[in-house]
Enzyme design. Sequence first.
Site, short mmCIF file in Angstrom:
data_model
loop_
_atom_site.label_atom_id
_atom_site.label_comp_id
_atom_site.label_asym_id
_atom_site.label_seq_id
_atom_site.Cartn_x
_atom_site.Cartn_y
_atom_site.Cartn_z
N THR A 16 0.82 -1.22 0.00
CA THR A 16 0.00 0.00 0.00
C THR A 16 0.85 1.26 0.00
OG1 THR A 16 -0.05 -0.20 2.40
CG2 THR A 16 -1.96 -1.06 1.21
N VAL A 19 6.47 2.81 -2.79
CA VAL A 19 7.26 1.86 -3.59
C VAL A 19 6.41 0.65 -3.95
CG1 VAL A 19 9.25 0.30 -3.58
CG2 VAL A 19 9.47 2.62 -2.65
N ARG A 44 -3.16 -1.57 9.79
CA ARG A 44 -3.90 -0.38 9.34
C ARG A 44 -4.59 -0.62 8.00
NH1 ARG A 44 0.83 1.71 11.45
NH2 ARG A 44 1.96 1.33 9.51
N SER A 45 -3.98 -1.45 7.17
CA SER A 45 -4.50 -1.64 5.80
C SER A 45 -5.32 -2.91 5.64
CB SER A 45 -3.34 -1.68 4.80
OG SER A 45 -2.63 -0.49 4.85
N CYS A 133 18.00 4.78 -3.24
CA CYS A 133 17.56 5.34 -4.54
C CYS A 133 18.54 6.36 -5.12
CB CYS A 133 16.17 5.94 -4.41
SG CYS A 133 15.90 6.83 -2.88
N LYS A 218 25.12 6.24 3.45
CA LYS A 218 24.67 5.11 2.62
C LYS A 218 25.27 5.23 1.22
CE LYS A 218 20.08 5.14 4.48
NZ LYS A 218 18.69 5.36 4.14
N ARG A 240 17.15 17.71 -0.08
CA ARG A 240 15.76 17.39 -0.43
C ARG A 240 15.15 18.61 -1.11
NH1 ARG A 240 14.03 12.27 -0.18
NH2 ARG A 240 14.64 12.02 2.00
N HIS A 247 15.03 11.83 -8.47
CA HIS A 247 16.23 12.35 -7.80
C HIS A 247 17.23 12.79 -8.87
CE1 HIS A 247 14.57 10.87 -4.19
NE2 HIS A 247 15.41 9.90 -3.87
N ASN A 319 13.21 7.75 -8.44
CA ASN A 319 13.53 7.07 -7.18
C ASN A 319 12.59 5.91 -6.88
OD1 ASN A 319 11.98 9.68 -6.90
ND2 ASN A 319 11.46 8.74 -4.94
N1 NAP Z 1 10.39 6.01 -1.61
C1 NAP Z 1 11.54 5.76 -2.24
O1 NAP Z 1 11.94 6.48 -3.18
C2 NAP Z 1 12.38 4.61 -1.82
C3 NAP Z 1 13.48 4.30 -2.59
C4 NAP Z 1 14.31 3.24 -2.22
C5 NAP Z 1 13.99 2.52 -1.08
N2 NAP Z 1 12.89 2.85 -0.34
C6 NAP Z 1 12.58 2.02 0.82
O2 NAP Z 1 11.40 1.28 0.52
C7 NAP Z 1 10.64 1.03 1.71
C8 NAP Z 1 9.22 1.53 1.51
O3 NAP Z 1 9.25 2.94 1.33
P1 NAP Z 1 8.01 3.79 0.81
O4 NAP Z 1 8.59 5.05 0.32
O5 NAP Z 1 7.13 3.01 -0.06
O6 NAP Z 1 7.23 4.08 2.21
P2 NAP Z 1 5.68 4.37 2.47
O7 NAP Z 1 5.06 5.05 1.31
O8 NAP Z 1 5.65 5.05 3.79
O9 NAP Z 1 5.02 2.92 2.59
C9 NAP Z 1 5.32 2.07 3.67
C10 NAP Z 1 4.64 0.73 3.47
O10 NAP Z 1 5.08 -0.13 4.51
C11 NAP Z 1 3.95 -0.67 5.20
N3 NAP Z 1 4.26 -0.85 6.60
C12 NAP Z 1 4.73 0.06 7.48
N4 NAP Z 1 4.87 -0.49 8.71
C13 NAP Z 1 4.47 -1.78 8.58
C14 NAP Z 1 4.36 -2.87 9.50
N5 NAP Z 1 4.71 -2.76 10.78
N6 NAP Z 1 3.91 -4.07 9.04
C15 NAP Z 1 3.56 -4.21 7.74
N7 NAP Z 1 3.64 -3.20 6.82
C16 NAP Z 1 4.09 -2.01 7.25
C17 NAP Z 1 2.87 0.37 5.00
O11 NAP Z 1 1.62 -0.26 5.19
P3 NAP Z 1 0.32 0.52 5.75
O12 NAP Z 1 -0.28 1.21 4.55
O13 NAP Z 1 -0.52 -0.57 6.29
O14 NAP Z 1 0.80 1.49 6.79
C18 NAP Z 1 3.12 0.77 3.55
O15 NAP Z 1 2.58 -0.19 2.67
C19 NAP Z 1 11.42 1.72 2.83
O16 NAP Z 1 12.27 0.76 3.45
C20 NAP Z 1 12.26 2.76 2.10
O17 NAP Z 1 13.42 3.10 2.81
C21 NAP Z 1 12.07 3.86 -0.69
#
Ligand code: NAP
Length: 341
Positions: A16, A19, A44-45, A133, A218, A240, A247, A319
């Site tokens: 959800t 990414v 939550r989802s 990313c 990193k 940022r 990016h 990204n």
């Molecule tokens: N965004 C980027 O550009 C990017 C790039 C490279 C790597 N990443 C990495 O990719 C990962 C996801 O990032 P994102 O940007 O997609 O974050 P996000 O939009 O905040 O989404 C987080 C996701 O993780 C789920 N989640 C959070 N806590 C959880 C738990 N305790 N149990 C099960 N599911 C949980 C959330 O589910 P709910 O909806 O249920 O809360 C949601 O589906 C992170 O590790 C981030 O560092 C991100």
Amino acid sequence: MSVDERGRTVAVVGATGAVGEVLLRVLEERSFPVSELRALASARSEGSTVRFRGQDVPVRLAEPDAFDGVDFVFFAATGSLSKELAPEAARRGAVAIDKSSTWRMEADVPLVVPEVNGAAVEKHRGIVSCPNCTTTPLAMTLEALRRVAEVREAIVTTFQAVSGAGLPGLEELENQQRARQAGEPRPEPRAFAAPIADNVVPLCETFLDNGYSTEEIKLLHETRKILDDPELRVTMTCTRVPVPVGHAASVLVETGRPLSAEEAREAFAAFPGIELIDEPERGRFPTQDMVAGRDEVLVGRVRRDLSSSRLWFWECGDNLRKGAATNAVQIAEELIGRGLR
Ligand SMILES: NC(=O)c1ccc[n+]([C@@H]2O[C@H](COP(=O)([O-])OP(=O)(O)OC[C@H]3O[C@@H](n4cnc5c(N)ncnc54)[C@H](OP(=O)(O)O)[C@@H]3O)[C@@H](O)[C@H]2O)c1
């Protein structure tokens, strides 16, 4: 990498999120052989659905039992969840492909950008890690240059989109922009270290005692690991910017022998996954807006430094796609193509 057609059971943890949502689209676009999709997230989802191949797929709680019989688990949630659940997925016979930073620097976990070090997947023991990313485009551009000259140092300034901080980052920019337009007080920053609307924030993630941010550290260590060059000098400032997706980075490179701009352009153009857009005299150069929604890393503004024999260039990557989802799916394709799954 060719992918056989046998269907695989695929789980997406964080389906959800920013990414996870793109990952589902990338699996569809690349016709990844999915026979069953399990969409997993937090409590939550539970009860909600995500769309996959025109169907509503129910979102289930991410817990170890959800990995039974699964071939690939893509982790796109939090680092702590990957730490807890990736070994559980591996124990059940799945390959965990992790987007968080948790496993990246572990010696027995390959950190993979398929165009650069795809063969590293051969050494996996159940977990393969995806780089940060900002690291992925940098590793690709430096590797392109390494194919024609030794690369000794990269001095990097990044300009990173708010979606790098996930959906909360996107919401924060939108809320601050909306408040500004309505003449209301700007909401306090939560996802970022300072207000992001109409601003550039010279600090990504957490500030450390050594004067750098976690994001900058990193970039240093992951680039060295992917390029298998522990001596490579990488120095960086990560910022940022109020851009939704994409990016960018300005990079100054020192090579073992001086490279002409033309040689460097040829090296970039020849590298898989890089597109050279470098006609600034005609107004053609990569921008973040241009790269959003694309898988290629775009490179331009290639030029020799005026006071040294070093080389400047500008790069942009999406990204959420090459910086995250696309690279993760390519890793799965690499495993299938090598008969490892
Ligand atoms: N965004 C980027 O550009 C990017 C790039 C490279 C790597 N990443 C990495 O990719 C990962 C996801 O990032 P994102 O940007 O997609 O974050 P996000 O939009 O905040 O989404 C987080 C996701 O993780 C789920 N989640 C959070 N806590 C959880 C738990 N305790 N149990 C099960 N599911 C949980 C959330 O589910 P709910 O909806 O249920 O809360 C949601 O589906 C992170 O590790 C981030 O560092 C991100």
